[in-house]
Design a protein around this motif. Sequence first.
Motif, PDB file in Angstrom:
ATOM      1  N   VAL A   1       1.041  -0.699  -0.437  1.00 25.79           N
ATOM      2  CA  VAL A   1      -0.482  -0.138   0.156  1.00 25.79           C
ATOM      3  C   VAL A   1       0.806   1.540  -0.001  1.00 25.79           C
ATOM      4  O   VAL A   1       0.529   2.095  -0.600  1.00 25.79           O
ATOM      5  N   ALA A   2       1.974   1.144   0.267  1.00 27.49           N
ATOM      6  CA  ALA A   2       2.890   2.471   0.768  1.00 27.49           C
ATOM      7  C   ALA A   2       3.663   3.054  -0.764  1.00 27.49           C
ATOM      8  O   ALA A   2       3.229   4.072  -1.078  1.00 27.49           O
ATOM      9  N   ARG A   3       3.969   1.938  -0.814  1.00 30.41           N
ATOM     10  CA  ARG A   3       3.989   1.358  -2.639  1.00 30.41           C
ATOM     11  C   ARG A   3       3.473   2.665  -3.349  1.00 30.41           C
ATOM     12  O   ARG A   3       4.057   3.575  -4.344  1.00 30.41           O
ATOM     13  N   LEU A   4       1.815   1.708  -3.662  1.00 28.20           N
ATOM     14  CA  LEU A   4       1.252   2.183  -4.110  1.00 28.20           C
ATOM     15  C   LEU A   4       0.731   4.161  -4.208  1.00 28.20           C
ATOM     16  O   LEU A   4       0.730   4.396  -4.693  1.00 28.20           O
ATOM     17  N   HIS A   5       0.930   4.076  -3.788  1.00 30.73           N
ATOM     18  CA  HIS A   5       0.383   5.931  -2.715  1.00 30.73           C
ATOM     19  C   HIS A   5       1.792   6.823  -3.014  1.00 30.73           C
ATOM     20  O   HIS A   5       2.035   7.126  -3.927  1.00 30.73           O
ATOM     21  N   THR A   6       3.580   5.621  -2.782  1.00 30.32           N
ATOM     22  CA  THR A   6       4.726   6.417  -3.488  1.00 30.32           C
ATOM     23  C   THR A   6       4.608   6.772  -4.997  1.00 30.32           C
ATOM     24  O   THR A   6       5.080   7.628  -5.095  1.00 30.32           O
ATOM     25  N   ASN A   7       3.909   6.048  -5.412  1.00 30.07           N
ATOM     26  CA  ASN A   7       4.099   5.865  -7.119  1.00 30.07           C
ATOM     27  C   ASN A   7       2.862   6.094  -7.844  1.00 30.07           C
ATOM     28  O   ASN A   7       2.414   6.524  -8.911  1.00 30.07           O
TER      29      ASN A   7
ATOM     30  N   LEU B   1      -2.521   4.956  -5.242  1.00 29.75           N
ATOM     31  CA  LEU B   1      -3.101   5.570  -4.486  1.00 29.75           C
ATOM     32  C   LEU B   1      -2.943   7.113  -4.238  1.00 29.75           C
ATOM     33  O   LEU B   1      -2.374   8.088  -3.871  1.00 29.75           O
ATOM     34  N   ASN B   2      -4.042   7.891  -3.818  1.00 23.15           N
ATOM     35  CA  ASN B   2      -4.327   8.743  -3.212  1.00 23.15           C
ATOM     36  C   ASN B   2      -3.841   9.270  -1.183  1.00 23.15           C
ATOM     37  O   ASN B   2      -3.932   8.193  -1.274  1.00 23.15           O
ATOM     38  N   ALA B   3      -3.778  10.125  -1.453  1.00 26.15           N
ATOM     39  CA  ALA B   3      -3.113  10.069   0.495  1.00 26.15           C
ATOM     40  C   ALA B   3      -4.383   9.515   1.292  1.00 26.15           C
ATOM     41  O   ALA B   3      -4.132   8.937   1.827  1.00 26.15           O
ATOM     42  N   THR B   4      -5.274   9.552  -0.087  1.00 28.90           N
ATOM     43  CA  THR B   4      -7.356  10.077   1.865  1.00 28.90           C
ATOM     44  C   THR B   4      -6.945   7.813   1.378  1.00 28.90           C
ATOM     45  O   THR B   4      -7.124   7.678   2.725  1.00 28.90           O
ATOM     46  N   ASP B   5      -6.954   7.436   0.081  1.00 34.06           N
ATOM     47  CA  ASP B   5      -7.264   6.115   0.511  1.00 34.06           C
ATOM     48  C   ASP B   5      -6.104   5.342   1.759  1.00 34.06           C
ATOM     49  O   ASP B   5      -6.082   4.586   1.856  1.00 34.06           O
ATOM     50  N   PHE B   6      -5.043   5.928   0.768  1.00 34.53           N
ATOM     51  CA  PHE B   6      -3.470   4.945   1.624  1.00 34.53           C
ATOM     52  C   PHE B   6      -3.598   5.507   3.144  1.00 34.53           C
ATOM     53  O   PHE B   6      -3.669   3.870   3.977  1.00 34.53           O
ATOM     54  N   ALA B   7      -4.123   6.697   3.676  1.00 33.12           N
ATOM     55  CA  ALA B   7      -4.247   6.959   5.320  1.00 33.12           C
ATOM     56  C   ALA B   7      -5.336   5.461   5.134  1.00 33.12           C
ATOM     57  O   ALA B   7      -5.622   4.978   7.019  1.00 33.12           O
ATOM     58  N   ALA B   8      -7.126   5.678   4.707  1.00 36.40           N
ATOM     59  CA  ALA B   8      -7.419   4.581   5.598  1.00 36.40           C
ATOM     60  C   ALA B   8      -6.835   3.189   5.625  1.00 36.40           C
ATOM     61  O   ALA B   8      -7.456   2.374   6.129  1.00 36.40           O
TER      62      ALA B   8
END
Length: 276
Positions: free
Chosen positions: A169-175, A178-185
């Motif tokens: 999930v962290a890598r998807l957010h970094t790339n 995933l947007n910040a909201t979905d990543f945090a959730a």
Amino acid sequence: MGDALLQKKFTTDTLPFKKKKNRGEKPQYYVENSNPPIVSKEVYQAAQELQKARNVSHKHEGDYPLTGVLHCPECGRTFRRLLLNGTAYWLCSGKAAGATDCQSRRVRENAIFDTFCLMVDKLASHRQDLLGTLIHQLEMMQNHGSESQEKIRQIDKQIADLSAQNLVVARLHTNGVLNATDFAAQSSVISNKINGLRLDRKKSLEEDENDELIYTLKSLDDTLAGYVLGVPFSQALFEEIVQSITVVDNSRLTFHLIGGLAFTEQIPENVRCRTA
């Protein structure tokens, strides 16, 4: 100093396999010069002798069985001994020094000894119902060790899987997938699951940490098995089983014993102290 004592712990031969402290069940081996010494044997021996000398010097001739054992229920300080007209009393050290306003009363030394004897008489008389039952329950919990170990392995695997998911999930957010909201959730959900599993793991581990407690309780049970009811105060027995005493008030004492046991006993009427 380069020497080593081997087999301080051992693994049991039967299921559930458990690692236990070696208290004579298995042979131990003392190996000299097993590793490079940090200090020479001469320096080590000299340090041991110095430590012994210090320990002796710290033992004052004025120490009594109750020194450092009695505690005030209000300020938590220990009690100190004082003699009045030839009678020994114990009083909160803070109150005696005028440093606290504790309402705790002084207690006669012989009253503490008499109350201890009453408590031990009762404990010895009912040791099978009290200690026997407690030891049995702890041993039953211990017998589930193999189940607990398997449960811990499963929990560790789940934690590892969730940690891997969190990394993805962290890598998807970094790339930017995933947007910040979905990543945090998603990260929050995974973290909560991991925290819950860690709590479960801690509980499972605690179930397997009863070896020392069972050994202590069995030692207490063995001691009480040979106790003769109605005998006078025994300093040796007192020092063996009592860790501390809380002076609840002028009529009650709570004895904190080895094994985490605590018993409150009434001070006999005829030896209670009526004055502060």
